[in-house]
Scaffold this motif. Structure first.
Motif, mmCIF file in Angstrom:
data_model
loop_
_atom_site.group_PDB
_atom_site.id
_atom_site.type_symbol
_atom_site.label_atom_id
_atom_site.label_comp_id
_atom_site.label_asym_id
_atom_site.label_seq_id
_atom_site.Cartn_x
_atom_site.Cartn_y
_atom_site.Cartn_z
ATOM 1 N N ILE A 92 0.839 -1.198 0.000
ATOM 2 C CA ILE A 92 0.000 0.000 0.000
ATOM 3 C C ILE A 92 0.868 1.239 0.000
ATOM 4 O O ILE A 92 1.696 1.430 0.899
ATOM 5 N N TRP A 93 0.693 2.034 -1.027
ATOM 6 C CA TRP A 93 1.347 3.342 -1.095
ATOM 7 C C TRP A 93 0.439 4.344 -0.393
ATOM 8 O O TRP A 93 -0.598 4.734 -0.911
ATOM 9 N N GLY A 94 0.838 4.738 0.803
ATOM 10 C CA GLY A 94 0.080 5.743 1.534
ATOM 11 C C GLY A 94 -0.363 5.290 2.900
ATOM 12 O O GLY A 94 -0.879 4.180 3.059
ATOM 13 N N ALA A 101 -5.802 -1.005 4.853
ATOM 14 C CA ALA A 101 -4.675 -1.860 5.237
ATOM 15 C C ALA A 101 -5.054 -2.770 6.398
ATOM 16 O O ALA A 101 -4.749 -3.975 6.400
ATOM 17 N N HIS A 102 -5.710 -2.212 7.405
ATOM 18 C CA HIS A 102 -6.088 -2.999 8.580
ATOM 19 C C HIS A 102 -7.097 -4.080 8.215
ATOM 20 O O HIS A 102 -6.992 -5.225 8.681
ATOM 21 N N THR A 124 3.942 1.987 2.878
ATOM 22 C CA THR A 124 5.001 2.996 2.770
ATOM 23 C C THR A 124 4.371 4.368 2.654
ATOM 24 O O THR A 124 3.263 4.513 2.113
ATOM 25 N N ASP A 125 5.045 5.384 3.188
ATOM 26 C CA ASP A 125 4.542 6.757 3.166
ATOM 27 C C ASP A 125 5.720 7.692 3.439
ATOM 28 O O ASP A 125 6.570 7.378 4.278
ATOM 29 N N PRO A 126 5.783 8.846 2.772
ATOM 30 C CA PRO A 126 6.920 9.754 2.989
ATOM 31 C C PRO A 126 7.009 10.365 4.383
ATOM 32 O O PRO A 126 8.095 10.715 4.839
ATOM 33 N N GLN A 134 8.412 -5.356 -3.604
ATOM 34 C CA GLN A 134 9.111 -6.620 -3.803
ATOM 35 C C GLN A 134 8.202 -7.808 -3.478
ATOM 36 O O GLN A 134 7.665 -7.908 -2.375
ATOM 37 N N ASP A 135 8.024 -8.688 -4.465
ATOM 38 C CA ASP A 135 7.229 -9.915 -4.331
ATOM 39 C C ASP A 135 5.751 -9.664 -4.054
ATOM 40 O O ASP A 135 5.033 -10.575 -3.625
ATOM 41 N N ALA A 136 5.273 -8.464 -4.309
ATOM 42 C CA ALA A 136 3.866 -8.153 -4.052
ATOM 43 C C ALA A 136 2.967 -8.785 -5.108
ATOM 44 O O ALA A 136 3.284 -8.795 -6.297
ATOM 45 N N ASP A 137 1.822 -9.270 -4.654
ATOM 46 C CA ASP A 137 0.800 -9.775 -5.574
ATOM 47 C C ASP A 137 -0.076 -8.647 -6.101
ATOM 48 O O ASP A 137 -0.729 -8.796 -7.137
ATOM 49 N N LEU A 138 -0.067 -7.514 -5.389
ATOM 50 C CA LEU A 138 -0.926 -6.394 -5.764
ATOM 51 C C LEU A 138 -0.408 -5.123 -5.105
ATOM 52 O O LEU A 138 0.037 -5.143 -3.966
ATOM 53 N N LEU A 139 -0.473 -4.020 -5.842
ATOM 54 C CA LEU A 139 -0.108 -2.697 -5.331
ATOM 55 C C LEU A 139 -1.364 -1.840 -5.258
ATOM 56 O O LEU A 139 -2.122 -1.752 -6.235
ATOM 57 N N LEU A 140 -1.597 -1.204 -4.109
ATOM 58 C CA LEU A 140 -2.712 -0.277 -3.941
ATOM 59 C C LEU A 140 -2.163 1.138 -3.747
ATOM 60 O O LEU A 140 -1.354 1.370 -2.852
ATOM 61 N N HIS A 141 -2.610 2.063 -4.563
ATOM 62 C CA HIS A 141 -2.200 3.469 -4.462
ATOM 63 C C HIS A 141 -3.327 4.219 -3.742
ATOM 64 O O HIS A 141 -4.364 4.510 -4.330
#
Length: 439
Positions: free
Chosen positions: A323-325, A344-345, A357-359, A383-390
């Protein structure tokens, strides 16, 4: 002028620094000694763009300082802003005014000469007379202490701009012949001289201003997300629909981007607090639509989880999702009611291995959601992610070239929850792209 700001959280620290920037001699008061120490060293205990610059500038000159002493604050000047937090009561929708009334009670016995107490905290309408009652009971100056209402309309990550160059200034008083009006006009003189619309009104109208504004903004966001659900059922494009609606000057484009919805410490709390107060006043039917606004917003989080499940073939158990954010919006470290962390939870509860991850917001996220995995590097995170959520539209994420990522993943699939990724570029880089509430 010499003035004080009682309560130095997000609102109070920003207001104190900006009042010093306007040329005033300011003392900020807060009961948290660690916070006061940090602020006196020129560092805010939270992230707000450019705030540390102002703090460092004005604490260095002595124009701005912070203390834990009510006595020092009360003796400093005749204008006292109160900007303490008013969260939701535990287990209820109504505002918790404990901190506000505590601050007034502790300040009052030290007000021995004429003064203005200007409240900036967001409150239910009808709070001002309760503040006056406390001041009359405990302040030695009695009727010579006047109460003003000065609501804030700050956007996190734009708080300094919104304080120094607001789109409106609201000043609420008990009567039209208030000494407090002259004091506040002097305080905000540079802002008023710059042409800022200044609305002088009564207490009740000023108290209603913030909750009303946030309720309208929340309604606008949930409206376009409701239209997104209709568009999905009808095979229409909600992005184009939002553009069509936005060209109507009465509607406008701002806030009309479909996606994961709103969060933070204001909009969710204020629409619920507004409904609760309307119920107490016997006007609850006037705001029943806000319940659906809240429900639509929360439904977007559920839809994101459902879309993730769909993209992974119906099975989430043991899958790796990045998860980006973490922050509820970009350019802040505020995670209160964060849609990204809510998703995410929920995924974690469903057996997903979640990496976030988050800045700016990771430290705060770790404290409240220790069950999740975290990394500072958004590229290494996939890395090795099955899915990315923005899920939080940080510019740092939208500027990452997708061709740098695909080979790192188990499957190059991304769901854009904010509608800000360039879908064509991502597809050309080998990604399967879906966007929440989009075809």
């Amino acid at each position: 002028m010499k003035l004080t700001v009682i309560g130095c959280g997000y609102l109070g620290a920003t207001h104190a620094a900006c009042m010093a920037e306007l040329g005033h001699d300011v003392i900020g008061m807060d009961a948290d000694m660690d916070k006061v120490h940090a602020l006196n060293s020129g560092k805010a205990p939270f992230f707000e763009r450019d705030l540390d610059v102002l703090l460092a500038k004005h604490t260095a000159t002595g124009r701005l300082k912070f203390t834990t002493s009510y006595a020092e604050a009360a003796a400093h000047g005749a204008l006292h802003f109160i900007g303490v937090g008013t969260p939701q009561r535990a287990g209820e929708d109504a505002y918790d005014l404990t901190h506000l009334f505590s601050a007034v009670r502790q300040l009052a016995p030290r007000l021995k000469s004429p003064a203005v107490v200007a409240v900036k905290s967001t409150v239910p309408v009808g709070t001002a007379p309760r503040v006056v009652k406390i001041l009359k009971e405990f302040a030695p100056a009695g009727d010579e202490v006047e109460v003003a209402w000065n609501p804030e309309f700050l956007r996190e990550s734009f708080a300094i701009e919104d304080t120094l160059r607001p789109d409106r200034l609201v000043l609420g008083f008990e009567s039209e012949r208030s000494w407090a009006e002259a004091v506040l006009r002097q305080c905000f003189g540079k802002i008023i001289e710059a042409g800022t619309p200044t609305i002088v009104t009564d207490w009740a109208t000023a108290e209603l201003a913030k909750a009303s504004a946030n309720s309208f903004l929340a309604t606008k966001i949930s409206f376009i997300n409701a239209m997104a659900e209709v568009c999905a059922a009808a095979g229409a494009d909600v992005g184009q629909l939002a553009d069509i609606l936005g060209h109507d000057a009465r509607i406008g484009h701002r806030g009309m981007r479909p996606g994961l919805g709103f969060g933070g410490g204001c909009l969710p709390k204020d629409i619920r607090g507004f409904m609760a107060r309307a119920g107490e006043l016997g006007a609850d039917q006037a705001l029943t639509f806000l319940r659906e606004v809240d429900a639509i917003n929360n439904r977007q989080r559920e839809r994101m989880v459902d879309l993730a499940r769909e993209q992974l073939g119906g099975n989430l158990m043991g899958k790796r999702i990045t998860i980006w954010g973490a922050a509820f919006k970009p350019n802040t470290d505020d995670i209160r009611d964060s849609p990204a962390l809510a998703v995410a939870h929920k995924l974690h509860e469903l057996g997903v291995i979640v990496t976030v991850t988050d800045p700016k917001a990771l430290d705060n996220a770790r404290k409240t959601h220790p069950e999740l995995d975290y990394t500072d590097d958004p590229i290494a995170a996939v890395q090795d992610a099955d899915l990315l959520l923005h899920l939080t539209e940080w510019p740092q994420f939208t500027h990452i070239a997708p061709h740098r990522l695909a080979h790192r993943t188990a499957t190059p699939k991304v769901i854009d929850g904010r509608g800000t990724l360039d879908a064509d570029t991502w597809r050309k880089a080998g990604w399967t792209v879906r966007a929440l509430n989009r075809p």
